[in-house]
Design an enzyme around this catalytic site. Structure first.
Site, PDB file in Angstrom:
ATOM      1  N   HIS A 144       0.894  -1.365  -0.028  1.00 22.09           N
ATOM      2  CA  HIS A 144       0.024  -0.120  -0.157  1.00 22.09           C
ATOM      3  C   HIS A 144       0.813   1.298   0.223  1.00 22.09           C
ATOM      4  O   HIS A 144       0.297   2.207  -0.334  1.00 22.09           O
ATOM      5  CB  HIS A 144      -1.029  -0.144   1.167  1.00 22.09           C
ATOM      6  CG  HIS A 144      -0.404   0.248   2.319  1.00 22.09           C
ATOM      7  ND1 HIS A 144      -0.061  -0.778   3.227  1.00 22.09           N
ATOM      8  CD2 HIS A 144      -0.312   1.372   3.231  1.00 22.09           C
ATOM      9  CE1 HIS A 144       0.631  -0.206   4.277  1.00 22.09           C
ATOM     10  NE2 HIS A 144       0.419   1.250   4.441  1.00 22.09           N
ATOM     11  N   ASP A 174       0.109  -7.970   2.044  1.00 23.43           N
ATOM     12  CA  ASP A 174       0.468  -6.426   1.894  1.00 23.43           C
ATOM     13  C   ASP A 174       2.116  -5.941   1.873  1.00 23.43           C
ATOM     14  O   ASP A 174       2.403  -5.265   2.271  1.00 23.43           O
ATOM     15  CB  ASP A 174      -0.232  -5.704   2.872  1.00 23.43           C
ATOM     16  CG  ASP A 174       0.031  -4.170   2.576  1.00 23.43           C
ATOM     17  OD1 ASP A 174      -0.078  -3.714   1.689  1.00 23.43           O
ATOM     18  OD2 ASP A 174       0.176  -3.411   3.755  1.00 23.43           O
ATOM     19  N   SER A 253       4.884   2.370   7.935  1.00 22.72           N
ATOM     20  CA  SER A 253       4.499   1.041   6.948  1.00 22.72           C
ATOM     21  C   SER A 253       5.748   0.578   6.325  1.00 22.72           C
ATOM     22  O   SER A 253       6.357   1.451   5.464  1.00 22.72           O
ATOM     23  CB  SER A 253       3.285   1.430   6.109  1.00 22.72           C
ATOM     24  OG  SER A 253       2.092   1.745   6.858  1.00 22.72           O
TER      25      SER A 253
END
Length: 301
Positions: A144, A174, A253
């Protein structure tokens, strides 16, 4: 300086790990297999404790002999205690992982010189973190972080900026794999450690670029294992995650979750907050390194 191949820790347990999925980054026929280095960090400390126990019993036995004084017995015990390796700190863990952590940013388009797209395209589209795990410049991050970006750039710890190419993705975890086009001379890949043997309460450290600020360090413990996570938008459903309470925020992230030995056990992927504010309230999630490493065909555990 000679660069290192992928590096692995030897920490293991009897827990059986799931089979790794097929790699997303293909290997050229006859390509050399990445070398591994095994580190018995925890066993060294346990050995030191065993040394103290043996020394203490030996001291008590020797104390029965008239030639050994109480002061000599105490000195022997104190010396054995002093030889115990100190417990690593979050500072030491950060220093070990720092050369392997990169800032990741994606832009929709750089456009052509003199066009409006040139100006708007230079604005950061998405920010995140990545970690180098192979000396050829392969970097793990979250999908993402780079999804929808037409151009991806990474900045290494020494300030070297490089364009990077997305060479593999694994949406079910992810994860995205990046290949940097230029590398610093002194870059070092991170050491990876199996999650087998981890338990709730174990100390962990998260390193990344929250809100683009960093590299930033936060420390905490593992809160749980084999957790499920649904993104706030309901677009991502992830399973078998590490839950931890080291503070992370948007921008973390793709960054590494490490032990106090500086070994990567997971890739930070999300945080849980039931409110509309995307800030940390004590629950973060990371993809186990086994799932992450398998994205490029590395699964030595």
């Amino acid at each position: 300086m000679k660069r290192r191949a992928a590096v692995y820790s030897a920490s293991r347990s009897a827990r059986t790990m799931p089979a790794a999925p097929a790699p997303l980054v293909s290997k050229a026929p006859g390509a050399p297999k990445p070398r591994a280095r095994w580190v018995h960090s925890r066993s060294l400390r346990l050995g030191a404790v065993a040394t103290i126990v043996v020394a203490a019993f030996g001291a008590l036995w020797l104390s029965r002999a008239p030639a050994v004084t109480q002061q000599q017995v105490e000195a022997l015990v104190h010396r054995a205690i002093a030889e115990i390796p100190p417990v690593p700190s979050a500072t030491e863990a950060f220093e070990k992982i720092r050369p392997s952590v990169v800032a990741v940013r994606g832009a929709p388009d750089d456009g052509e010189e003199g066009t409006k797209a040139m100006e708007t395209g230079k604005q950061d589209f998405q920010r995140g973190t990545g970690v180098v795990i192979v000396d050829s410049g392969l970097i793990l991050t979250n999908l993402h972080v780079v999804a929808g970006a037409r151009r991806v750039h990474v900045t290494f710890f020494d300030g070297t900026d490089s364009e990077a190419e997305v060479v593999g993705t694994r949406p079910e975890h992810d994860l995205a794999v990046l290949q940097a086009k230029s590398l610093p001379d002194d870059m070092m890949p991170a050491v990876m450690r199996s999650t087998a043997g981890l338990a709730p309460g174990d100390a962990v450290v998260a390193v990344g670029y929250p809100f683009g600020i960093g590299p930033s360090v936060s420390a905490g413990v593992i809160s749980g294992l084999a957790r499920d996570y649904v993104s706030p938008e309901g677009k991502r459903v992830l399973s078998n995650l590490i839950q931890f309470d080291a503070a992370v925020n948007p921008g973390n992230s793709g960054g590494p979750l490490i032990t106090l030995d500086g070994e990567v056990v997971g890739i930070v992927t999300g945080l849980l907050n039931p409110s509309e504010q995307r800030v940390f309230i004590g629950i973060g999630f990371a993809v186990p390194i086994e799932n992450a490493a398998s994205a490029i065909g590395l699964n030595p555990f």
